[in-house]
Design an enzyme around this catalytic site. Structure first.
Site, PDB file in Angstrom:
ATOM      1  N   GLU A   1      -5.988  -8.245  -0.216  1.00  0.00           N
ATOM      2  CA  GLU A   1      -6.782  -7.922   0.975  1.00  0.00           C
ATOM      3  C   GLU A   1      -8.190  -7.548   0.530  1.00  0.00           C
ATOM      4  OE1 GLU A   1      -5.160  -5.112   3.807  1.00  0.00           O
ATOM      5  OE2 GLU A   1      -3.115  -5.733   3.342  1.00  0.00           O
TER       6      GLU A   1
ATOM      7  N   GLU B   1       0.801  -1.232   0.000  1.00  0.00           N
ATOM      8  CA  GLU B   1       0.000   0.000   0.000  1.00  0.00           C
ATOM      9  C   GLU B   1       0.832   1.279   0.000  1.00  0.00           C
ATOM     10  OE1 GLU B   1      -3.055  -0.136   2.955  1.00  0.00           O
ATOM     11  OE2 GLU B   1      -4.202  -1.596   1.817  1.00  0.00           O
TER      12      GLU B   1
HETATM   13  C1  BG6 Z   1      -4.866  -2.336   4.822  1.00  0.00           C
HETATM   14  C2  BG6 Z   1      -3.564  -2.743   5.436  1.00  0.00           C
HETATM   15  O1  BG6 Z   1      -4.798  -0.970   4.598  1.00  0.00           O
HETATM   16  O2  BG6 Z   1      -6.009  -2.411   5.566  1.00  0.00           O
HETATM   17  C3  BG6 Z   1      -3.684  -3.644   6.636  1.00  0.00           C
HETATM   18  O3  BG6 Z   1      -2.704  -3.303   4.495  1.00  0.00           O
HETATM   19  C4  BG6 Z   1      -4.851  -3.208   7.497  1.00  0.00           C
HETATM   20  O4  BG6 Z   1      -2.472  -3.626   7.317  1.00  0.00           O
HETATM   21  C5  BG6 Z   1      -6.111  -3.299   6.668  1.00  0.00           C
HETATM   22  O5  BG6 Z   1      -4.980  -3.906   8.684  1.00  0.00           O
HETATM   23  C6  BG6 Z   1      -7.396  -2.946   7.412  1.00  0.00           C
HETATM   24  O6  BG6 Z   1      -7.312  -1.661   7.951  1.00  0.00           O
HETATM   25  P1  BG6 Z   1      -7.522  -1.425   9.513  1.00  0.00           P
HETATM   26  O7  BG6 Z   1      -7.141  -0.036   9.772  1.00  0.00           O
HETATM   27  O8  BG6 Z   1      -8.951  -1.681   9.757  1.00  0.00           O
HETATM   28  O9  BG6 Z   1      -6.657  -2.419  10.205  1.00  0.00           O
END
Ligand code: BG6
Length: 481
Positions: A380, A168
């Site tokens: 993700e 990211e």
């Molecule tokens: C992504 C990241 O932006 O989102 C992760 O790569 C992160 O590291 C995930 O955990 C979810 O975001 P958050 O802030 O809810 O943990």
């Protein structure tokens, strides 16, 4: 039963994690501190959220975690290497126990035929490099990143085929002050972000070249946070703002990775704003060479965005996540004269103010394929929520199942329209720390029993989504019910 056509035969079903969010053992077996150990301690002091010292104790539970992934039928598992576990000072002497940990983890995955997909850097620079020269703030990081990349590639080349360089990058540029743990005041100058972005592109390109040089049959990508930006209205100004946001937030990063070029309209904007950065002779050749070693794009998709024309005179502002888990607590981004973020009234939000929009995933997958023709891997995608562990050890998470089901359907539609999607690795395999909300906001298929205040024994429990996903994988995405 809802029937959808089958996914490609060799489709990689799995899930994702990152090292600092799950491993714990922050100072164990020779590991030294990284940025996230420090940053999350501060978040703990300010908001009471859990820090990384134990996280969800994957370091000690990895065998059990991998066995549970195997029980779900995982074909792949995306994880990251904790740089300061293998090279505690960032470069120089390796830490044998830390290096061995990943050999053991990969061996465990291969035992169950689970393909590791490995991110080199997921927000956690060794503090040694941050203290020495402010991490991404110095061009020295490019050489040190390459040193680290070559070290882990040589070490794990026979165990790992899929490599992701940086997680990211666009988010890091956005949150450079927090995610980089910068120390010098002058780095709060917005111009610094674009210089650091250039260093990241160089570091990425050098690592991509190294993957092709070192790993037999190795494939290289990088994972980008991807959201399509919709216009708030159909006024020409809003439509232009959406075009600008897509270029500024998405194409600027993809063009650098995939074409080895900087997007002209974004470069012109940065120059107009006095934010242009230094490109040294030879840099663009490195980016070009890196782009020739770029095999697939990792996509982290949670939500779409909505923008309107920037309010005249509005100051630059970066997006701030919802820290308290109550709707509405979010600060939208402003890029002067370019666009301004706003709520999309047509979409529902999660408790953490993320708009739920499966169609947006179809949009980005098709858009990327039409524009670049490159394979994509979902690295993700997921639903962060407050889960409840019932007295009988069950966790009912229908909201997560519904979210994932609708996104899988969207991927299927994109594949039908030609997108070359090779994997689905949602966030997260098991519960881990959120970047902004500790352990309160959970994403996993496997519940880890700890709270922000009490680490307990980090006992693992299967959520309803665990059984659902197992069946999805078993039927290769055919049965989503
Ligand atoms: C992504 C990241 O932006 O989102 C992760 O790569 C992160 O590291 C995930 O955990 C979810 O975001 P958050 O802030 O809810 O943990």
């Amino acid at each position: 039963m809802q029937e959808v056509k089958e996914f490609p035969k060799d489709f990689l079903w799995g899930a994702s994690t990152s090292a600092y969010q799950c491993e714990g053992a922050a100072l164990e077996d020779g590991k030294k501190e990284n940025q996230q150990d420090v940053i999350n301690r501060e978040i703990h002091d300010q908001y009471g959220y859990a820090d990384c010292s134990v996280a969800t104790d994957h370091y000690h539970h990895y065998k059990e975690d991998v066995a549970l992934m195997a029980e779900m039928g995982f074909k792949s598992y995306r994880l990251s290497i904790n740089w300061s576990r293998v090279l505690p000072d960032g470069t120089g002497e390796p830490n044998p126990k830390g290096v061995q940990f990943y050999h053991d983890l990969f061996a465990e995955l291969h035992k169950y035929n689970i393909e590791p997909v490995v991110t080199m850097w997921h927000y956690d620079l060794p503090m040694a490099l941050v203290d020495k020269y402010d991490g991404w703030g110095s061009r020295q990081i490019v050489d040190d990143f390459e040193y680290y990349a070559r070290f882990i590639l040589n070490e794990y080349k026979d165990e790992v085929k899929y490599w992701l360089t940086i997680n990211e990058q666009s988010i890091v540029v956005n949150y450079i002050d927090r995610k980089n743990k910068i120390t010098r005041e002058d780095m709060f100058n917005p111009r610094f972000r674009w210089q650091a972005n250039h260093y990241m592109n160089l570091a990425h390109a050098k690592a991509a070249i190294a993957v092709h040089e070192i790993v037999p049959g190795g494939l290289c990508g990088a994972a980008l946070d991807m959201a399509p930006y919709y216009p708030h209205t159909c006024s020409r100004a809003d439509v232009m703002a959406a075009k600008n946001a897509n270029a500024f937030k998405n194409y600027f990063y993809m063009d650098a990775y995939i074409k080895g070029e900087y997007t002209p309209s974004v470069m012109a904007y940065l120059k107009r704003q006095g934010l242009d950065f230094v490109i040294e002779p030879g840099d663009m050749e490195i980016l070009k060479k890196g782009s020739e070693c770029f095999d697939f794009l990792g996509i982290n998709y949670y939500q779409s965005g909505c923008v309107k024309a920037a309010t005249p005179g509005a100051a630059r502002r970066f997006k701030q996540n919802n820290k308290i888990g109550k709707g509405g607590h979010i600060t939208y981004e402003v890029q002067p004269d370019l666009f301004e973020g706003c709520k999309n009234e047509l979409l529902d939000d999660t408790d953490f103010s993320m708009p739920i929009d499966p169609d947006g995933l179809q949009y980005v997958l098709e858009d990327i394929n039409d524009r670049y023709g490159i394979p994509t891997m979902i690295c993700e995608n997921g639903f962060g929520a407050y889960d409840v562990l019932e007295k009988d050890g069950t966790i009912h998470d229908p909201y997560r199942i519904e979210y994932l089901r609708n996104h899988i359907k969207a991927i299927r539609r994109a594949i039908e329209n030609g997108a070359k999607v090779i994997a689905y690795n949602p966030w997260s395999a098991f519960d881990l720390l959120s970047t902004s909300n500790g352990i309160a906001k959970r994403y996993g298929f496997i519940y880890v029993d700890r709270t922000d205040d009490d680490v307990k024994e980090c006992k693992r429990y299967r959520k309803d989504s665990f059984y659902w996903y197992k069946n999805v994988i078993k039927t290769n995405g055919k049965n989503l019910e």
